[in-house]
Design an enzyme around this catalytic site. Structure first.
Site, mmCIF file in Angstrom:
data_model
loop_
_atom_site.group_PDB
_atom_site.id
_atom_site.type_symbol
_atom_site.label_atom_id
_atom_site.label_comp_id
_atom_site.label_asym_id
_atom_site.label_seq_id
_atom_site.Cartn_x
_atom_site.Cartn_y
_atom_site.Cartn_z
ATOM 1 N N GLY A 159 6.501 -0.239 0.229
ATOM 2 C CA GLY A 159 5.159 0.035 -0.267
ATOM 3 C C GLY A 159 4.661 1.383 0.208
ATOM 4 N N ARG A 167 5.413 0.198 -6.549
ATOM 5 C CA ARG A 167 5.212 0.029 -7.985
ATOM 6 C C ARG A 167 5.362 1.380 -8.687
ATOM 7 N NH1 ARG A 167 0.928 -1.590 -5.511
ATOM 8 N NH2 ARG A 167 -0.340 -0.053 -6.594
ATOM 9 N N ASP A 203 9.017 -4.721 -6.591
ATOM 10 C CA ASP A 203 7.994 -5.590 -6.011
ATOM 11 C C ASP A 203 8.543 -6.160 -4.708
ATOM 12 O OD1 ASP A 203 6.186 -7.547 -5.306
ATOM 13 O OD2 ASP A 203 6.137 -8.525 -7.262
ATOM 14 N N PHE A 204 7.935 -5.777 -3.572
ATOM 15 C CA PHE A 204 8.479 -6.208 -2.280
ATOM 16 C C PHE A 204 8.319 -7.700 -2.024
ATOM 17 C CE2 PHE A 204 4.393 -3.927 -1.163
ATOM 18 C CZ PHE A 204 3.607 -5.062 -0.996
ATOM 19 N N HIS A 211 -1.093 -6.415 6.496
ATOM 20 C CA HIS A 211 -2.443 -6.962 6.671
ATOM 21 C C HIS A 211 -3.127 -7.282 5.349
ATOM 22 C CE1 HIS A 211 -4.737 -2.816 6.667
ATOM 23 N NE2 HIS A 211 -3.931 -2.950 5.634
#
Length: 309
Positions: free
Chosen positions: A149, A173, A199-200, A217
């Site tokens: 990400g 993305r 998409d992780f 988080h």
């Protein structure tokens, strides 16, 4: 509104600024008077306002500008989330950021605000990187570094410069990766980084070190475990996993991390965690904490480095 840029040349009256911006002079004067209470501007006896050192960082043309961070991170979906605080606290169901009124649903309908948010997060990461450079931080693990990400690659660029022999993978993305080629090329790292659109929550590329910054988080424990599990499956014994977030204090300590925890709860259904909670989250996937590096000059960031058994 761009008021700090209008004040870059020196003190001006609200009427002068309003004429440039097409704003209502009376309303702008009241806004500036309120900004003076926070030390963003000062005012003299002739009705003129001037930028202070704090206000100057909101200009668009200064190094280290906070403008995109202020507009993006504190935009409508964020303050609207805080308007729902009583309902969220009463409701046992977690916030769904993609649901009606949620942050992601809002950004899907407002691409300009989404762009400000992306720029703001980029600025936040740039501030973090400046703190890492100041501390001389170097990761314990090199090899193939996968930024999970990582958007345009701000953090990954720093890590690759800190570990000259390493290569990188940037996973995000497609829209989040849009600025990455230009950024990496400008950093001279285009030939050392592989861009992966994905998409992780479903799949993560293999690597020797997986980095999760300002991301874990965003998620509740169930989804966080999915991300960590994907990292574990894409790694090998001895591989590393680095988590960078604002870490909650273990005891009754007043910390900005508690305010970020509320933001995550209200806007994304996620949460900040203590170090012990991070260890409990990563332990079942085979990870043990090997180093905890506080980087707290700006925000209560901690770099938690784990190693897989």
């Amino acid at each position: 509104l761009g008021v700090p840029d209008q004040l870059a040349g020196g003190p001006r009256t609200a009427e002068e600024i309003a004429a440039e911006l097409g704003a209502a002079a009376g309303a702008l004067r009241r806004l500036l008077a309120a900004a003076a209470a926070y030390g963003l501007v000062s005012q003299d006896g002739q009705g003129r306002f001037a930028l202070t050192a704090d206000g100057a960082v909101l200009r668009s043309d200064v190094a280290g500008s906070f403008r995109a961070l202020a507009i993006g991170f504190f935009g409508p979906p964020m303050w609207a989330s805080f308007g729902r605080i009583a309902d969220v606290v009463r409701n046992p169901e977690p916030v769904n950021p993609a649901g009606p009124g949620g942050v992601f649903e809002y950004y899907a309908r407002h691409p300009q605000d989404a762009a400000w948010f992306a720029q703001g997060m980029g600025q936040a990461t740039a501030i973090l990187v400046s703190q890492l450079a100041k501390a001389g931080f170097r990761p314990l693990t090199g090899g193939r570094i996968v930024d999970v990400g990582g958007s345009q690659g701000t953090l990954l660029s720093y890590l690759l410069q800190a570990v000259p022999g390493a290569t990188g993978v940037l996973l995000d993305r497609p829209e989040a990766l849009a600025a990455a080629p230009g950024y990496l090329a400008a950093a001279g790292l285009a030939d050392r980084v592989e861009l992966v659109s994905g998409d992780f929550l479903h799949d993560i590329p293999a690597g020797d070190l997986h980095v999760i910054c300002h991301t874990l988080h965003n998620w509740d424990d169930e989804h966080a475990r999915m991300i960590i599990g994907n990292c574990a499956r894409a790694s090998h014994p001895g591989a590393g996993l680095m988590v960078i977030d604002q870490v909650l204090p273990e005891g009754p300590e007043a910390s900005v991390a508690h305010l970020m925890d509320l933001t995550m709860m209200l806007a994304l259904g996620g949460q900040e965690r203590t170090r012990a909670e991070h260890e409990a989250l990563l332990g079942p996937a085979g990870y043990s904490l090997v180093r905890d590096t506080p980087v707290t000059d700006v925000l209560p960031w901690r770099i938690l480095e784990f190693q897989r058994a």
